[in-house]
Scaffold this active site. Sequence first.
Site, mmCIF file in Angstrom:
data_model
loop_
_atom_site.group_PDB
_atom_site.id
_atom_site.type_symbol
_atom_site.label_atom_id
_atom_site.label_comp_id
_atom_site.label_asym_id
_atom_site.label_seq_id
_atom_site.Cartn_x
_atom_site.Cartn_y
_atom_site.Cartn_z
ATOM 1 N N HIS A 57 31.069 31.019 47.486
ATOM 2 C CA HIS A 57 32.212 30.354 46.859
ATOM 3 C C HIS A 57 32.071 28.828 46.962
ATOM 4 O O HIS A 57 31.371 28.310 47.841
ATOM 5 C CB HIS A 57 33.514 30.808 47.520
ATOM 6 C CG HIS A 57 33.926 32.187 47.090
ATOM 7 N ND1 HIS A 57 35.141 32.737 47.378
ATOM 8 C CD2 HIS A 57 33.263 33.130 46.358
ATOM 9 C CE1 HIS A 57 35.234 33.956 46.858
ATOM 10 N NE2 HIS A 57 34.089 34.210 46.238
ATOM 11 N N GLU A 59 34.035 26.401 47.952
ATOM 12 C CA GLU A 59 34.451 25.736 49.186
ATOM 13 C C GLU A 59 33.372 25.899 50.257
ATOM 14 O O GLU A 59 33.114 24.992 51.052
ATOM 15 C CB GLU A 59 35.764 26.335 49.730
ATOM 16 C CG GLU A 59 36.936 26.328 48.777
ATOM 17 C CD GLU A 59 37.021 27.610 47.950
ATOM 18 O OE1 GLU A 59 35.989 28.042 47.425
ATOM 19 O OE2 GLU A 59 38.118 28.174 47.833
ATOM 20 N N ASP A 211 24.470 41.595 7.086
ATOM 21 C CA ASP A 211 23.745 40.461 7.699
ATOM 22 C C ASP A 211 22.660 40.890 8.679
ATOM 23 O O ASP A 211 21.758 40.112 8.961
ATOM 24 C CB ASP A 211 24.717 39.568 8.494
ATOM 25 C CG ASP A 211 25.688 38.816 7.610
ATOM 26 O OD1 ASP A 211 25.691 39.066 6.397
ATOM 27 O OD2 ASP A 211 26.435 37.971 8.147
#
Length: 365
Positions: A57, A59, A211
């Site tokens: 993470h 922090e 397409d």
Amino acid sequence: MPQDRTELDHQKWMHRCIQLADLGKEWVAPNPMVGAVLVHDGGVLSEGWHHTFGSTHAEVECLRGWPGEIPTGAVLYVNLEPCAHHGKTPPCADLLIERGVKSVVVGLQDPFAAVAGKGIARLRAAGVDVRVGVLEAECRWAQRRFLTSVEVERPYIILKWARTADGFLDQQPRISRTVQRISTPATDTLVHRWRSAEQAILVGSRTVVNDDPSLTVRLVAGRQPLRVVLDREGITPAASHVYDAQGPTLLFTGLQRNDISADQFRIETDTDPITCILEELHRRSIRSLLVEGGAELHTHFLRSGRWDEVRVITGSGKFDRGTPAPQMDGTAAMRRTSDTDLIELFVNPMSPITKDLQIDPEWHL
Ligand SMILES: NC(=O)c1ccc[n+]([C@@H]2O[C@H](COP(=O)([O-])OP(=O)(O)OC[C@H]3O[C@@H](n4cnc5c(N)ncnc54)[C@H](OP(=O)(O)O)[C@@H]3O)[C@@H](O)[C@H]2O)c1
């Protein structure tokens, strides 16, 4: 009203957190995007961000970058509330307490049930000074995919199309089964970046028939999203690029196809296909969906009101005859140019997520 120096500093560092969080945009989903900065005496001691799904993470990375004692008066800024639960990593709130961080500024409380204020409460209970809500609107915009998933229980929906200067999505009659170019190569590269920032791309059956798009991320380095096709009648050829091995594909179909290896999800005839697609993608923890057309599919999304953003690319060429592009009501919230193309961003004023969002004025597409 003039803002005091401290408030302006808070905003400056929170803005930096958002910039750092954005570095993980293409890789962290279904996790939220988070950036953190440790500041002391007006200078940065360390920075961190969440790089990929399940990784360290923000922090934690930030504090690893400053292994020494945390100086008195240092502030840790983070755009989303530190977690308080054991997920793939231990709780960040505990680490901040252990490391002696005494002051934390949070952009946004995490709405995810396992956190939802518990990280902030744990910090405060340990005597940490916590300020919440700095640049909250900007933090919500940066986190809009994750917030839509948690708060509205569906993916964040972006409709995107390219139209010619005379308003067509394609040229009719068709002479070959290939994507007709409307935008410039610079814009095509940008679209590939858009693709890699979302977890899934959806197209309609006639788009595949006409397409034969690949829907892959080729022009930039980035994560390949799940390709999603809606084709209840089974009209898409088995030899289409969307069913090749270049990426995963999920087909929403009314009948089992034994001629393709794609993952298939059965739609009952009496079900609304959009509801069915959104529910299944949400069940798979897909936080965002880029709808790449064609016209009919876009129109169904627009009429149902289930869309958050529309991105319209207008090229400089003309087709004279073809499939008309959907018309957008209202004015674009943002306009940018990309080479000779115009790119407009519309946000849905009725969407529970975008109605109160503040678009980053530096929105860089
Ligand atoms: N320039 C661009 O950005 C761009 C992008 C994509 C496509 N295009 C062009 O667009 C053309 C195709 O567009 P199109 O409008 O003819 O077809 P389309 O949107 O590709 O295909 C029609 C889609 O609508 C779906 N649909 C039918 N009823 C629906 C409902 N009630 N709710 C939700 N979806 C529903 C169909 O599903 P079922 O098949 O299951 O009925 C099908 O997937 C192509 O020729 C292509 O060149 C241009």
